[in-house]
Each structure stands twice: as structure tokens, then as C-alpha cells.
Design a protein around this motif. Structure first.
Motif, PDB file in Angstrom:
ATOM      1  N   ASP A   1       0.813  -1.223   0.000  1.00  0.00           N
ATOM      2  CA  ASP A   1       0.000   0.000   0.000  1.00  0.00           C
ATOM      3  C   ASP A   1       0.843   1.267   0.000  1.00  0.00           C
ATOM      4  O   ASP A   1       0.323   2.369  -0.123  1.00  0.00           O
ATOM      5  CB  ASP A   1      -0.965   0.010   1.192  1.00  0.00           C
ATOM      6  N   ARG A   2       2.189   1.111   0.140  1.00  0.00           N
ATOM      7  CA  ARG A   2       3.131   2.228   0.183  1.00  0.00           C
ATOM      8  C   ARG A   2       2.775   3.222   1.296  1.00  0.00           C
ATOM      9  O   ARG A   2       3.112   4.396   1.235  1.00  0.00           O
ATOM     10  CB  ARG A   2       3.195   2.959  -1.171  1.00  0.00           C
ATOM     11  N   LYS A   3       2.111   2.707   2.346  1.00  0.00           N
ATOM     12  CA  LYS A   3       1.772   3.533   3.498  1.00  0.00           C
ATOM     13  C   LYS A   3       2.318   2.942   4.792  1.00  0.00           C
ATOM     14  O   LYS A   3       2.099   3.508   5.870  1.00  0.00           O
ATOM     15  CB  LYS A   3       0.256   3.710   3.609  1.00  0.00           C
ATOM     16  N   HIS A   4       2.989   1.791   4.689  1.00  0.00           N
ATOM     17  CA  HIS A   4       3.577   1.139   5.859  1.00  0.00           C
ATOM     18  C   HIS A   4       4.944   0.584   5.479  1.00  0.00           C
ATOM     19  O   HIS A   4       5.190   0.236   4.318  1.00  0.00           O
ATOM     20  CB  HIS A   4       2.703  -0.018   6.362  1.00  0.00           C
ATOM     21  N   ALA A   5       5.824   0.496   6.469  1.00  0.00           N
ATOM     22  CA  ALA A   5       7.138  -0.127   6.259  1.00  0.00           C
ATOM     23  C   ALA A   5       7.619  -0.689   7.594  1.00  0.00           C
ATOM     24  O   ALA A   5       7.233  -0.192   8.660  1.00  0.00           O
ATOM     25  CB  ALA A   5       8.147   0.881   5.709  1.00  0.00           C
ATOM     26  N   ILE A   6       8.440  -1.717   7.526  1.00  0.00           N
ATOM     27  CA  ILE A   6       9.011  -2.300   8.735  1.00  0.00           C
ATOM     28  C   ILE A   6      10.455  -2.699   8.450  1.00  0.00           C
ATOM     29  O   ILE A   6      10.762  -3.235   7.380  1.00  0.00           O
ATOM     30  CB  ILE A   6       8.194  -3.517   9.223  1.00  0.00           C
ATOM     31  N   ALA A   7      11.344  -2.403   9.394  1.00  0.00           N
ATOM     32  CA  ALA A   7      12.751  -2.787   9.282  1.00  0.00           C
ATOM     33  C   ALA A   7      13.036  -3.857  10.323  1.00  0.00           C
ATOM     34  O   ALA A   7      12.808  -3.643  11.517  1.00  0.00           O
ATOM     35  CB  ALA A   7      13.657  -1.576   9.500  1.00  0.00           C
ATOM     36  N   VAL A   8      13.522  -5.020   9.875  1.00  0.00           N
ATOM     37  CA  VAL A   8      13.835  -6.131  10.766  1.00  0.00           C
ATOM     38  C   VAL A   8      15.356  -6.230  10.887  1.00  0.00           C
ATOM     39  O   VAL A   8      16.049  -6.547   9.918  1.00  0.00           O
ATOM     40  CB  VAL A   8      13.262  -7.460  10.244  1.00  0.00           C
ATOM     41  N   SER A   9      15.885  -5.940  12.070  1.00  0.00           N
ATOM     42  CA  SER A   9      17.328  -6.030  12.302  1.00  0.00           C
ATOM     43  C   SER A   9      17.728  -7.487  12.536  1.00  0.00           C
ATOM     44  O   SER A   9      17.045  -8.218  13.249  1.00  0.00           O
ATOM     45  CB  SER A   9      17.727  -5.194  13.522  1.00  0.00           C
ATOM     46  N   VAL A  10      18.854  -7.881  11.936  1.00  0.00           N
ATOM     47  CA  VAL A  10      19.411  -9.217  12.140  1.00  0.00           C
ATOM     48  C   VAL A  10      20.708  -9.060  12.927  1.00  0.00           C
ATOM     49  O   VAL A  10      21.675  -8.478  12.416  1.00  0.00           O
ATOM     50  CB  VAL A  10      19.691  -9.922  10.799  1.00  0.00           C
ATOM     51  N   PRO A  11      20.768  -9.535  14.171  1.00  0.00           N
ATOM     52  CA  PRO A  11      22.014  -9.422  14.947  1.00  0.00           C
ATOM     53  C   PRO A  11      23.183 -10.056  14.204  1.00  0.00           C
ATOM     54  O   PRO A  11      23.047 -11.121  13.608  1.00  0.00           O
ATOM     55  CB  PRO A  11      21.694 -10.183  16.233  1.00  0.00           C
ATOM     56  N   ARG A  12      24.321  -9.398  14.242  1.00  0.00           N
ATOM     57  CA  ARG A  12      25.467  -9.864  13.452  1.00  0.00           C
ATOM     58  C   ARG A  12      25.999 -11.212  13.933  1.00  0.00           C
ATOM     59  O   ARG A  12      26.626 -11.943  13.166  1.00  0.00           O
ATOM     60  CB  ARG A  12      26.576  -8.820  13.480  1.00  0.00           C
ATOM     61  N   ASP A  13      25.743 -11.581  15.219  1.00  0.00           N
ATOM     62  CA  ASP A  13      26.212 -12.859  15.755  1.00  0.00           C
ATOM     63  C   ASP A  13      25.201 -13.982  15.593  1.00  0.00           C
ATOM     64  O   ASP A  13      25.386 -15.074  16.131  1.00  0.00           O
ATOM     65  CB  ASP A  13      26.551 -12.716  17.244  1.00  0.00           C
ATOM     66  N   THR A  14      24.112 -13.736  14.870  1.00  0.00           N
ATOM     67  CA  THR A  14      23.097 -14.770  14.668  1.00  0.00           C
ATOM     68  C   THR A  14      23.675 -15.952  13.900  1.00  0.00           C
ATOM     69  O   THR A  14      24.350 -15.778  12.879  1.00  0.00           O
ATOM     70  CB  THR A  14      21.897 -14.198  13.894  1.00  0.00           C
ATOM     71  N   LEU A  15      23.391 -17.163  14.372  1.00  0.00           N
ATOM     72  CA  LEU A  15      23.879 -18.373  13.714  1.00  0.00           C
ATOM     73  C   LEU A  15      22.911 -18.760  12.595  1.00  0.00           C
ATOM     74  O   LEU A  15      21.732 -19.031  12.841  1.00  0.00           O
ATOM     75  CB  LEU A  15      24.021 -19.507  14.726  1.00  0.00           C
ATOM     76  N   VAL A  16      23.411 -18.773  11.356  1.00  0.00           N
ATOM     77  CA  VAL A  16      22.586 -19.033  10.175  1.00  0.00           C
ATOM     78  C   VAL A  16      23.334 -19.966   9.221  1.00  0.00           C
ATOM     79  O   VAL A  16      24.502 -20.284   9.428  1.00  0.00           O
ATOM     80  CB  VAL A  16      22.246 -17.722   9.430  1.00  0.00           C
ATOM     81  N   ASP A  17      22.649 -20.367   8.155  1.00  0.00           N
ATOM     82  CA  ASP A  17      23.276 -21.099   7.052  1.00  0.00           C
ATOM     83  C   ASP A  17      23.521 -20.118   5.909  1.00  0.00           C
ATOM     84  O   ASP A  17      22.643 -19.330   5.557  1.00  0.00           O
ATOM     85  CB  ASP A  17      22.380 -22.236   6.565  1.00  0.00           C
ATOM     86  N   ILE A  18      24.720 -20.149   5.362  1.00  0.00           N
ATOM     87  CA  ILE A  18      25.070 -19.272   4.249  1.00  0.00           C
ATOM     88  C   ILE A  18      25.219 -20.119   2.989  1.00  0.00           C
ATOM     89  O   ILE A  18      26.064 -21.010   2.931  1.00  0.00           O
ATOM     90  CB  ILE A  18      26.383 -18.512   4.530  1.00  0.00           C
ATOM     91  N   PRO A  19      24.395 -19.874   1.976  1.00  0.00           N
ATOM     92  CA  PRO A  19      24.458 -20.670   0.745  1.00  0.00           C
ATOM     93  C   PRO A  19      25.734 -20.374  -0.036  1.00  0.00           C
ATOM     94  O   PRO A  19      26.512 -19.488   0.329  1.00  0.00           O
ATOM     95  CB  PRO A  19      23.213 -20.224  -0.013  1.00  0.00           C
TER      96      PRO A  19
END
Length: 498
Positions: free
Chosen positions: A100-118
Motif C-alpha cells: 500500500d506504500r503507506k507502511h514499512a518495517i525494518a527487521v534487524s538481524v544481529p550480526r552474531d546470529t547463527l545461520v546457514d550461508i548458501p
């Protein structure tokens, strides 16, 4: 209510006018030095490093990955401190701009988060192997390039979220410092006196006072110190620093909008911003960046939210909390706000207050046939034998089960179905047997289902033969909405320092 609507509407009109006027000024100068200067400032990264098997588009909106680079190379060395020329990621967030270009959200990802990197592309053109259970910010350093590896970080975010990232922007130290100076400083809040030793624990002494307690305006190198300081405030964690960074981004948004149409501010800001950024080719010209900025003109500050990926400590690292994280990604893919509004449909409240699944399942009833569909099955719980039971039931529906295994993580809350290129329709067929499952595209070929607690807790623990209607998907944790920061919040309000 009437007063708030009036003020909100006035802010939107004022913001639209500012952006429109800025756009006209730049158009008027389009054949002159300003356009050429801004265009010449912009650097792009090689999109050839993006994964060849990316998630499909969601229900609406755009996803923009913003990466803060703390490379010590070039002009950044004097500001960043430290040694080395390898680009590193100091902070990152995924900005979802709703349809709707009337809302936005920013989700921060902690730099120490354990993830899988492709797999990611190296400077010599070769590709790495997939990495599992590693720190999120290590993706940006793959290849040891001074400019970092934004394509690799984008691949990691798409793998993590199941969302397609439309644009990626990298902002470096020197550019960040220049932008804060261009707007004449930003108002921040400091809960206690902060000294040089808090910014650099290796200093060996307390050092000089950097920030006095209370609200104050910061710019340039001092603004950079504010968003980077970890020690001496709260428990010294990266999570506390993320809270301050979210407050700071909110404050700079408020400052820019409060300036109104002021060429003496806007022109230096545009110059500093374009100099500081490395972007994907889709934003690689001044015209493209202006077009994207114009798409944000109607978003009120109150409707710009900041949250942090649901997390918990795992030793000295950060683990992702499920099913909360997957429910958050599913809500973004469905273009649903944190308060349950369907932004893809004009912001209407969902009838059940829930969030649509990432990929809708068919609503038709009747038997499910898995003829010709191959599936691998993993048990993401601590319930023994769950994968074997599900495999037996799937074979009864005609599916070919290629393998069964125990997943690396055993705390999967929601069943996840991942599909590779050309497998979307087959994945939807499979999803009919797992009501409430989170369905997402993946880089790997084929189809894989990872069973969660929702499947283990089902009355029969067996896929049903028919589906009368789409199931109610998992809803967001109330904590996500409760802890969300709005861009118009007071700089000291709802701010955790650890």
C-alpha cells in the motif's frame, strides 16, 4: 481521533510536497552538474554473485536489504579504527515496504546470529560451498574483499527468510558520518556518561568523556561513535546496540522531514548519501534511486516500524527463536503488518486476525496425489521416529520419499516446506497435507519438508488425505508488535540498553 488524523494527514501532505519539490529541483538540474555529480557518486556491486535459485515474489511490497559496512579501508580507516582492509558488516536490517506504500518495517538481524550461508561467489569467479551454523556477518566477509560481499549477504538473507530481496544497499563509515553532518546533527538519548574506554575496551584507561548523560545532538564522527558503542552501556551486547541504532535511524528520518524543502540541506545530503552507498544495479543511477525514494513519500513516521529478529542467546552467539521468526517472515511475504492488517488489500484487518501463509495452499477438497513428486523428509523435533511415520503416510499418497534424516536443529516449531526451481506447484500439493506449514523457495533442487512441533502435536501425526480449506496460519508473537519501535517515538522511549 480527529485531531490525530488531521496531524497525520498534514505530515503526509508535507512529506509528499517535500519529496515532489526535491524531485523537480533535481529534474531541472538533470542536464547539469548536480545530476552528473550524483550519478558519478554511485557505485554498484556485481549482481552475478546472486544465487541462481532465488525465492519468488510475495503478496506485495518490496524488500530492501541495508548493510552497514565497517571496512577500515580508504577514508573509513580514520573513522572506524582498527586494522585490515577486509570489508566487514557492522549492522544489517531488511526493510519491507508494504504494497500500500503507506507502511514499512525494518527487521534487524544481529550480526552474531547463527545461520546457514548458501554458496557465494568469490572475487576469482569461483563459488564457495554452503556453510552451516555460522555467524550472519561472516557472509559479508566472504572473499576478503575491501568492499565486502553484499551479494553473499543477500543470498544469506534470502536463505534465512524465504523472501526475495529486491534491492541491496551498503552504507560505509565515511558516508554515514557525512550524512549526519549534512542534516546538521541528529538528536539522540544517552542513559549515562560514556567514555573513550567504552568505545575501545583495549584503550587501557577510561579516557576522555565522549557523551554526557541525557539528550543531545550528534553528527559526523561522534554520531558514528554513538551507534557503534557497546561497552559501558547496559550489558555491552550487540542487541542493546541494535536498539540504539533503530532509535538513531528513526531520529535521522525525523530530522530530514523536519527540514522541509531546504536545498542547502537536501543537496549536501543527496551528495553524501550517493557517495556513501554501494547498491545493486537496480538502484545504480540517480534516477532509479529517486524513483525508489518517491515510492516512500506517503509513509507516515508512525507507520514505519523497527523490530529485531526473534532471538535468544546461544552461549556467546545468538540463536533464532522458532516459530516466531518464521511467522514474522510469513507475515512479510503475505504483506501483513505487525498489527494484523493486510497491506496488500488496502490495510484491511484480517477476519481472523492472523497472518497469511508464505505461499497459499489450494482450497480445493479431494484426495491428494503425490504421483511423480519426490520429497525428502527431516525431523526437526526431539520426537523419535517422526520422519519415518510421515514418510510412510506420504508414500500412501503416492509421493516418492528420497530420504529421511534428523535435522541439525531440533527446536523447529512450524513445519517448513522448501522447494527448488520448477517445483512450486508440487510444493503446494504437498502443503495440502501439512496444514499451517511455512512454504518457501530455496536454492537447493527438489522438495524438502522439515517437520516441526505443530506436526508432532497434531492428533494423528499423519498427513490428512483431503483439505477442505486452507488452514489458519501461525500468528505473530505478541512480543513482536509490543516491542516494535515507531519512527516517531521519543528517542528515550522503549529503548533497552542491554
Amino acid at each position: 481521533m480527529t485531531g490525530r488524523r488531521g496531524r497525520s494527514g498534514h505530515r503526509r501532505m508535507r512529506t509528499a510536497a517535500v519529496v515532489a519539490m526535491s524531485f523537480l529541483v533535481l529534474l531541472a538540474a538533470g542536464a547539469g552538474w548536480l545530476y552528473l555529480k550524483l550519478n558519478g557518486n554511485i557505485n554498484t556491486f556485481d549482481a552475478g554473485g546472486l544465487s541462481k535459485n532465488r525465492p519468488g515474489a510475495g503478496a506485495g511490497g518490496q524488500n530492501v536489504l541495508v548493510i552497514g559496512s565497517d571496512s577500515r579501508s580508504g577514508d573509513n580507516k580514520a573513522l572506524g579504527g582498527g586494522e585490515g582492509d577486509v570489508g566487514r558488516s557492522d549492522t544489517a536490517f531488511l526493510l519491507h515496504v508494504y504494497g500500500d506504500r503507506k507502511h514499512a518495517i525494518a527487521v534487524s538481524v544481529p550480526r552474531d546470529t547463527l545461520v546457514d550461508i548458501p554458496p557465494c561467489k568469490l572475487p576469482d569467479g569461483s563459488w564457495t560451498q554452503e556453510q552451516t551454523h555460522v555467524m550472519f556477518n561472516s557472509a559479508f566477509s566472504v572473499g576478503d574483499s575491501p568492499k565486502g560481499n553484499p551479494a553473499c549477504t543477500q543470498n544469506a538473507v534470502e536463505k534465512l527468510t524465504g523472501l526475495r530481496v529486491d534491492h541491496t544497499i551498503v552504507v560505509d563509515f565515511s558516508g554515514f558520518s557525512a550524512m549526519t553532518s549534512a542534516v546538521g546533527g541528529v538528536n539522540v538519548c544517552v542513559p549515562q556518561d560514556v567514555y573513550q574506554g567504552d568505545l575501545n575496551p583495549n584503550l587501557g584507561s577510561r579516557g576522555d568523556l565522549i557523551f554526557h548523560k541525557g539528550q543531545q545532538s550528534v553528527s559526523g564522527a561522534k554520531a558514528l561513535d554513538y551507534v557503534r558503542v557497546r561497552h559501558g552501556i547496559g550489558d555491552g551486547s550487540d542487541i542493546g546496540r541494535i536498539q540504539r541504532q533503530q532509535a538513531f535511524v528513526s531520529a535521522i528520518m525525523k530530522k530530514v522531514r523536519s527540514e522541509g524543502f531546504n536545498p542547502t540541506t537536501l543537496v549536501p545530503l543527496a551528495d553524501a548519501a550517493t557517495k556513501s552507498m554501494t547498491v545493486d544495479p537496480g538502484l545504480g543511477t540517480a534516477e532509479k534511486m529517486l524513483s525508489f525514494a518517491m515510492s516512500l513519500k506517503n509513509i507516515d513516521l508512525h507507520d514505519i516500524k523497527f523490530v529485531t529478529l526473534p532471538w535468544r542467546y546461544d552461549g556467546n552467539r545468538v540463536a533464532i527463536v522458532q516459530p516466531d521468526a518464521d511467522a514474522l517472515w510469513a507475515s512479510l511475504k503475505a504483506d501483513r503488518t505487525v498489527d494484523g492488517k493486510n497491506a496488500a488489500k488496502g490495510g484491511k484487518q484480517d477476519d481472523k486476525g492472523g497472518n497469511s501463509p508464505a505461499t497459499p495452499t489450494p482450497s480445493s477438497s479431494g484426495p491428494v496425489s503425490g504421483d511423480g513428486i519426490e520429497v525428502s523428509v527431516a525431523n526437526g523435533t526431539t520426537v523419535n521416529g517422526l520422519a519415518a511415520r510421515a514418510s510412510e503416510a506420504l508414500r500412501g499418497h503416492g509421493f516418492t520419499v528420497t530420504s529421511t534424516r534428523t535435522a541439525t536443529g531440533r527446536d523447529q516449531g512450524t513445519t517448513v516446506i522448501e522447494f527448488g526451481p520448477g517445483q512450486a506447484e508440487h510444493a503446494r500439493t504437498l502443503a495440502r497435507l501439512f496444514p499451517g506449514a511455512y512454504v518457501r523457495g530455496a536454492a537447493a533442487d527438489g522438495i524438502a519438508v522439515t517437520l516441526g512441533r505443530d506436526y508432532a502435536d497434531a492428533p494423528s501425526a499423519e498427513p490428512s488425505a483431503t483439505t477442505a480449506a486452507p488452514s489458519a496460519p501461525a500468528t505473530l508473537s505478541p512480543d513482536v508488535a509490543r516491542k516494535a519501535r515507531s519512527a516517531d517515538d521519543d528517542p528515550c522511549a522503549n529503548l533497552s540498553y542491554g
